[in-house]
Design a protein around this motif. Structure first.
Motif, mmCIF file in Angstrom:
data_model
loop_
_atom_site.group_PDB
_atom_site.id
_atom_site.type_symbol
_atom_site.label_atom_id
_atom_site.label_comp_id
_atom_site.label_asym_id
_atom_site.label_seq_id
_atom_site.Cartn_x
_atom_site.Cartn_y
_atom_site.Cartn_z
ATOM 1 N N GLY A 1 9.463 -56.856 25.092
ATOM 2 C CA GLY A 1 9.225 -56.458 26.486
ATOM 3 C C GLY A 1 7.744 -56.484 26.804
ATOM 4 O O GLY A 1 7.322 -56.950 27.861
ATOM 5 N N GLN A 2 6.953 -56.012 25.845
ATOM 6 C CA GLN A 2 5.503 -56.008 26.060
ATOM 7 C C GLN A 2 4.999 -57.436 26.205
ATOM 8 O O GLN A 2 4.163 -57.733 27.050
ATOM 9 C CB GLN A 2 4.812 -55.313 24.881
ATOM 10 C CG GLN A 2 5.055 -53.816 24.881
ATOM 11 C CD GLN A 2 4.759 -53.178 23.532
ATOM 12 O OE1 GLN A 2 4.515 -53.857 22.539
ATOM 13 N NE2 GLN A 2 4.782 -51.860 23.492
ATOM 14 N N TRP A 3 5.539 -58.312 25.381
ATOM 15 C CA TRP A 3 5.116 -59.715 25.447
ATOM 16 C C TRP A 3 5.444 -60.319 26.813
ATOM 17 O O TRP A 3 4.631 -61.005 27.417
ATOM 18 C CB TRP A 3 5.784 -60.493 24.318
ATOM 19 C CG TRP A 3 5.572 -61.977 24.339
ATOM 20 C CD1 TRP A 3 6.535 -62.933 24.295
ATOM 21 C CD2 TRP A 3 4.330 -62.688 24.391
ATOM 22 N NE1 TRP A 3 5.990 -64.182 24.323
ATOM 23 C CE2 TRP A 3 4.629 -64.068 24.376
ATOM 24 C CE3 TRP A 3 2.990 -62.299 24.460
ATOM 25 C CZ2 TRP A 3 3.647 -65.057 24.430
ATOM 26 C CZ3 TRP A 3 2.007 -63.287 24.518
ATOM 27 C CH2 TRP A 3 2.337 -64.643 24.495
ATOM 28 N N SER B 1 -6.093 -58.151 23.409
ATOM 29 C CA SER B 1 -6.620 -56.950 24.054
ATOM 30 C C SER B 1 -5.591 -56.361 25.015
ATOM 31 O O SER B 1 -5.427 -55.152 25.093
ATOM 32 C CB SER B 1 -7.985 -57.217 24.683
ATOM 33 O OG SER B 1 -7.855 -57.596 26.009
ATOM 34 N N LEU B 2 -4.843 -57.227 25.714
ATOM 35 C CA LEU B 2 -3.786 -56.687 26.578
ATOM 36 C C LEU B 2 -2.741 -55.973 25.730
ATOM 37 O O LEU B 2 -2.250 -54.906 26.078
ATOM 38 C CB LEU B 2 -3.101 -57.813 27.358
ATOM 39 C CG LEU B 2 -3.861 -58.358 28.559
ATOM 40 C CD1 LEU B 2 -3.137 -59.568 29.133
ATOM 41 C CD2 LEU B 2 -3.999 -57.293 29.641
ATOM 42 N N TRP B 3 -2.439 -56.590 24.606
ATOM 43 C CA TRP B 3 -1.365 -56.043 23.793
ATOM 44 C C TRP B 3 -1.749 -54.724 23.150
ATOM 45 O O TRP B 3 -1.005 -53.756 23.163
ATOM 46 C CB TRP B 3 -0.937 -57.036 22.716
ATOM 47 C CG TRP B 3 0.542 -57.004 22.515
ATOM 48 C CD1 TRP B 3 1.351 -55.902 22.556
ATOM 49 C CD2 TRP B 3 1.394 -58.121 22.280
ATOM 50 N NE1 TRP B 3 2.647 -56.269 22.356
ATOM 51 C CE2 TRP B 3 2.705 -57.613 22.176
ATOM 52 C CE3 TRP B 3 1.172 -59.467 22.124
ATOM 53 C CZ2 TRP B 3 3.793 -58.440 21.935
ATOM 54 C CZ3 TRP B 3 2.253 -60.283 21.884
ATOM 55 C CH2 TRP B 3 3.555 -59.774 21.795
ATOM 56 N N SER B 4 -2.956 -54.672 22.620
ATOM 57 C CA SER B 4 -3.300 -53.398 21.986
ATOM 58 C C SER B 4 -3.473 -52.316 23.040
ATOM 59 O O SER B 4 -3.353 -51.140 22.737
ATOM 60 C CB SER B 4 -4.501 -53.525 21.061
ATOM 61 O OG SER B 4 -5.506 -54.249 21.680
ATOM 62 N N GLY B 5 -3.698 -52.742 24.301
ATOM 63 C CA GLY B 5 -3.701 -51.747 25.379
ATOM 64 C C GLY B 5 -2.322 -51.135 25.564
ATOM 65 O O GLY B 5 -2.173 -49.974 25.930
ATOM 66 N N GLN B 6 -1.280 -51.911 25.303
ATOM 67 C CA GLN B 6 0.087 -51.425 25.497
ATOM 68 C C GLN B 6 0.656 -50.800 24.231
ATOM 69 O O GLN B 6 1.572 -49.983 24.294
ATOM 70 C CB GLN B 6 1.009 -52.590 25.869
ATOM 71 C CG GLN B 6 0.672 -53.213 27.179
ATOM 72 C CD GLN B 6 1.885 -53.941 27.758
ATOM 73 O OE1 GLN B 6 2.994 -53.791 27.298
ATOM 74 N NE2 GLN B 6 1.658 -54.721 28.786
ATOM 75 N N ASN B 7 0.163 -51.286 23.104
ATOM 76 C CA ASN B 7 0.770 -50.878 21.854
ATOM 77 C C ASN B 7 -0.333 -50.742 20.812
ATOM 78 O O ASN B 7 -0.847 -51.727 20.299
ATOM 79 C CB ASN B 7 1.774 -51.971 21.447
ATOM 80 C CG ASN B 7 2.511 -51.612 20.172
ATOM 81 O OD1 ASN B 7 2.071 -50.769 19.394
ATOM 82 N ND2 ASN B 7 3.634 -52.263 19.961
ATOM 83 N N SER B 8 -0.681 -49.487 20.528
ATOM 84 C CA SER B 8 -1.871 -49.266 19.708
ATOM 85 C C SER B 8 -1.644 -49.740 18.275
ATOM 86 O O SER B 8 -2.588 -49.871 17.498
ATOM 87 C CB SER B 8 -2.256 -47.796 19.729
ATOM 88 O OG SER B 8 -1.147 -47.040 19.313
#
Ligand code: ADP
Ligand code: MG
Length: 466
Positions: free
Chosen positions: A16-18, A74-81
């Protein structure tokens, strides 16, 4: 959405994050680039903080690595640490490794997180969102619209003691606020590793605060923030109207200011214009140094295009950068996206970059920028705004009071329509194309030099576009 997702190996949450990241990046780079580079990506799995993906060819892997990997990360680690690093492999290689079912690790691997100078990681760094390694002062192109904000950011980054508190940066979307904040953080972390710098979005701040409330952990929450040396909160407009978060922010803010800690804040509006923000918070925000970033000028856009081309190690004909600088005026993010698309296309098909290929690759973006405003509408609006007669748009009168508005109208005609200079000249009482060119130059100069004039023109532009 039709990404190649192997759903059986992927946590649905990650999937979903992707999807949401894809949408976000598609908005930034446009449909064509999205289809060429992002859509073919296959998600493989998440392993110990490294997210594994695969693409069909080596060329694609290199391209995605250099152009999109950091943005995705960077977008992803913003959503999922949990996600610290990306690993992209080539699909055909990956298939050769049945033992793990996972892509072969890449020789060229993204570092888990940009590590600045060797330093002991500060416990508080965990609190901070990751910094984009491209967002340094070295990579920031300075021009009239951002020179004040840049100087203020530099000053805060270099100062050993706190002079302005808070530093409040504001400006429209995609004009470099986040870039400047990261640059400050990089600078401080590199020069003085003993200082703890926490950068986070206001959204994240809010989210953490709400979580602390739910877990009845607010004391810890406060303590954490209050031992920070430099606190940066990005896009603070997100906490307008959220009373309890504002309250908490206000207390944290006051405590830090009282202890002489540095605060840096960004927003899309000035403190006074933030809606749904409590008065006392507004006035506190107004107390430090408020620096705004103006809309880009043609010169700045040209400078940015040249700098980016240089960073990519690519020669772009002057005519093409001039064309892009004239046509892609919304903000720097869009400009960067356009450049990336043009370069990607040229490399993919192995052709030179020309005005024609640029027009072809960017036709959707250019069309969107070609708002259906007519020169007549522009003349009418500008005449109303400056309180002159429409007939003065065509007349030969040279008095400044009519000549300047006429130049503004010519400038806007160039910016907002796809008419050529001679065509525009004809609509302004049969003037020569060099007169139009001169007007465009003049107005750009004035926009850079006079903030109030710049605002006027910007306002007109927005009215005409809306
Ligand atoms: P904002 O936070 O204001 O919405 P960002 O800081 O995210 O905008 O900037 C959008 C993009 O444009 C980023 O990739 C950033 O590096 C780039 N950018 C903005 N201003 C400049 C500049 N003056 N020089 C170089 N790149 C810039
Ligand atoms: Mg931003």
């Amino acid at each position: 959405m039709t990404n190649n997702i192997l759903s059986h190996t992927i946590d649905p949450e990650v999937e979903g994050q992707w999807l949401s990241i894809c949408e976000r990046i598609r908005g930034e780079i446009g449909d064509t680039a999205y289809k060429s580079w992002l859509k073919p990506i296959t998600l493989k799995g998440l392993e110990g903080g490294t997210l594994r993906m695969a693409v069909p060819t080596r060329f694609m892997r290199d391209w995605v690595m250099t152009h999109y990997a950091e943005r995705i990360r960077s977008l992803w680690s913003g959503q999922n640490s949990e996600i610290r690093a990306l690993d992209i492999s080539v699909l055909s290689d990956a298939r050769k490794d049945p033992s793990t079912g996972l892509a072969q690790p890449l020789a060229k691997k993204m570092p888990p997180r940009p590590e600045p100078a060797p330093r002991r990681r500060h416990a508080l760094d965990e609190l901070s969102a990751p910094l984009d390694p491209r967002f340094s002062f070295d990579h920031f192109v300075v021009g009239k619209p951002n020179e004040f904000a840049h100087a203020a950011a530099k000053r805060v980054a270099e100062a050993a003691t706190v002079h302005f508190n808070p530093l409040f940066l504001y400006g429209g979307v995609g004009l470099g606020k986040t870039h400047l904040m990261h640059a400050i953080a990089w600078h401080i972390r590199t020069m003085d590793p003993s200082r703890s710098v926490v950068y986070m979005s206001a959204e994240k701040f809010m989210y953490r605060f709400i979580r602390a409330l739910r877990e009845q952990n607010t004391v810890d929450f406060k303590e954490q923030f209050r031992s920070v040396d430099v606190l940066m909160i990005d896009d603070v407009q997100f906490i307008s109207g959220k009373e309890s978060t504002q309250e908490e922010f206000f207390h944290t803010f006051n405590a830090l200011v009282d202890q002489g800690r540095q605060i840096v804040i960004s927003a899309d509006k000035s403190p006074s214009d933030l809606e749904g923000m409590e008065e006392r918070l507004k006035s506190r925000l107004n107390c430090g140094l408020v620096a705004d970033i103006h809309a880009t000028t043609y010169e700045l856009r040209l400078g940015i295009l040249q700098a980016k081309a240089e960073q990519m190690g690519i020669e772009i004909p002057r005519k093409v950068t001039e064309f892009l600088g004239h046509k892609i005026t919304a903000n720097v993010r869009e400009l960067e996206g356009a450049l990336n698309r043009v370069v990607a296309h040229a490399q993919l098909v192995g052709r030179d970059i020309t005005i024609e290929s640029t027009q072809e690759v960017l036709h959707d973006l250019l069309r969107a920028n070609d708002r259906r405003v007519t020169i007549e509408e522009i003349q009418k609006k500008v005449a109303e705004h400056f309180n002159i007669r429409i007939s003065d748009m065509h007349s030969a009168r040279r008095a400044r009071s009519v000549a300047r508005p006429r130049q503004v109208a010519m400038y806007l005609s160039k910016q907002l329509t796809s008419r050529s200079l001679p065509e525009i000249g004809r609509k302004f009482g049969g003037r020569d194309h060099t007169t139009v060119m001169h007007a465009v130059k003049k107005i750009e100069e004035l926009r850079g030099a006079e903030p109030s004039f710049n605002e006027d023109v910007e306002l007109l532009r927005r009215m005409l576009e809306g």
